[in-house]
Structures are given as structure tokens and as C-alpha cells.
Design a protein around this motif. Sequence first.
Motif, PDB file in Angstrom:
ATOM      1  N   ARG A 119      80.290 -13.906 -65.443  1.00  0.00           N
ATOM      2  CA  ARG A 119      81.573 -13.223 -65.346  1.00  0.00           C
ATOM      3  C   ARG A 119      81.548 -11.890 -66.102  1.00  0.00           C
ATOM      4  N   GLU A 122      79.864  -9.427 -63.877  1.00  0.00           N
ATOM      5  CA  GLU A 122      80.700  -9.043 -62.736  1.00  0.00           C
ATOM      6  C   GLU A 122      81.766  -8.031 -63.130  1.00  0.00           C
ATOM      7  N   GLU A 125      80.351  -4.619 -64.092  1.00  0.00           N
ATOM      8  CA  GLU A 125      79.939  -3.912 -62.876  1.00  0.00           C
ATOM      9  C   GLU A 125      81.155  -3.269 -62.205  1.00  0.00           C
ATOM     10  N   ARG A 126      82.270  -3.983 -62.184  1.00  0.00           N
ATOM     11  CA  ARG A 126      83.474  -3.469 -61.528  1.00  0.00           C
ATOM     12  C   ARG A 126      84.042  -2.240 -62.231  1.00  0.00           C
TER      13      ARG A 126
END
Length: 247
Positions: A119, A122, A125-126
Motif C-alpha cells: 500500500r 501504491e 506512486e500515485r
Amino acid sequence: MTAASAVALDVEGLSHAFGPRAVLRDVGFTLTPGDFTVLLGLNGAGKTTLFALVTRLYHSRDGRIAVFGHDLRQQPSAALAAMGVVFQQPTLDLDLTVQQNLAYHASLHGMAGSRARLRIGEELERVGLADRRHSRVRQLSGGQRRRVELARALVHDPALLLLDEPTVGLDIESRRFLIDHVRHLCRERGLAVLWATHLIDEADDTAKVIVLHHGQVLDQGPVPQVAERAGAGTLRAAFDRLTGGGR
């Protein structure tokens, strides 16, 4: 999904005072999944106090707060687990790395190591900071630190996100990134968002707005409807009419 769980945040009759000074007076509103709702008010309107009550930093004496049907007084753990928060004041540990700051947050939510690492990757990265995960926070710019705080708030995958004046002190590019990213999360993930600000331009015509002034909700609803009810062509003009020019 039950009717109660379909309401992300339900605030009813919320009042609060510091000694004899009333800060909030009978505040009430609801947020549903996918809502981008701007809590709009001048400095001193009561926005930060409201956030402190919803996040249980303060205890409300009058009124009720529920998160996806979980009463904040009776089921605080379930209510708090469903929300992510970006506070007005920076709360990152400057001497820890980005990864360490987010891992500590994940551990507070009881996330297993493998799930937490996934998580964290993720969300970084966003927000475009995957390559800075091993940098110490003090090495980042103000805008990058805000992005880390946003990523941290979302690591445990909450369905409700609260942001208290998240763009204060940021440049135009950083402000725009945060707004666009959060609006995208509302559209794509159905995240319910309460975005507190004194900057009127952060509420466009597709947003909902709650006008808070001297601790009272003066009006709320989709921006075009609030403007129309105030007999104004823009939200700025409506805000001035509702608040008497900020007095």
C-alpha cells in the motif's frame, strides 16, 4: 449497503465551547461516498475545531458524529479506522524517511508488513514520490511533504478523507496537484472528502460546499444552488452576502 453505511459522515447538532466562548453552534451536515465537499470559512470560523471533534482530538459534549454508521462515542475504533486525515499543521517526522513515516502509520492501523509495503508503494506512486521513499522528510520541499502526508492518510485505505487547510503555504502547482488528485480519488474510488479551506477558488461549480461562519452553518449544498439561494452569480459573491462581507 444499509442506509446508515451509505452515509460516510453524519454530523448532527454539534456544538462546542471553550469556557464561555462558543466555537460551534448546532452544526449539521452529511457526506456520502464520492462527495467532494468544501468546508468554507474564514480563519476563526471553527473549521479546525470541527476537525478536532470529528477526529476525536476533542470530545463533543453536544451533538452526534457517525462515520459509516459507527457512532464516534460508542464505536470510536471502527469510526476512526474508516477515515484518513491530513491536518493543517505538519505532522511528519522530519528525521525519518518517507517510507518510515508511512510504515509507522500503517503499524498503528494494524497492517501486516507485506500489505503495508504494498500500500505504501501504491500511494507513493500515485503522488509521484515513489523514487523518494528512502529520502528523509527534511530533504523534501513543502509541496512534496504535503503529498507524503496525503499518501500516509490513504495507506490504510479509508473511505473518508478529511483535509484541514491542506494547501496553506504551497505554490500554485502544488495546490493544483493536491486538488486534482483528491478530486480524482472521489470520482474513481468513491472516496468521501471534507476539504476545509478559506480559499474560495478551491470550490468549483462541481463541488458541494458548507459555508461556516462564526461557528454556524449558513448554507450548504452544491455550489450553484448555494449561489442561487443567495441571489448571487458566483460562490464568492454568495459567500460575501451570507457572511456580510466576512464580518
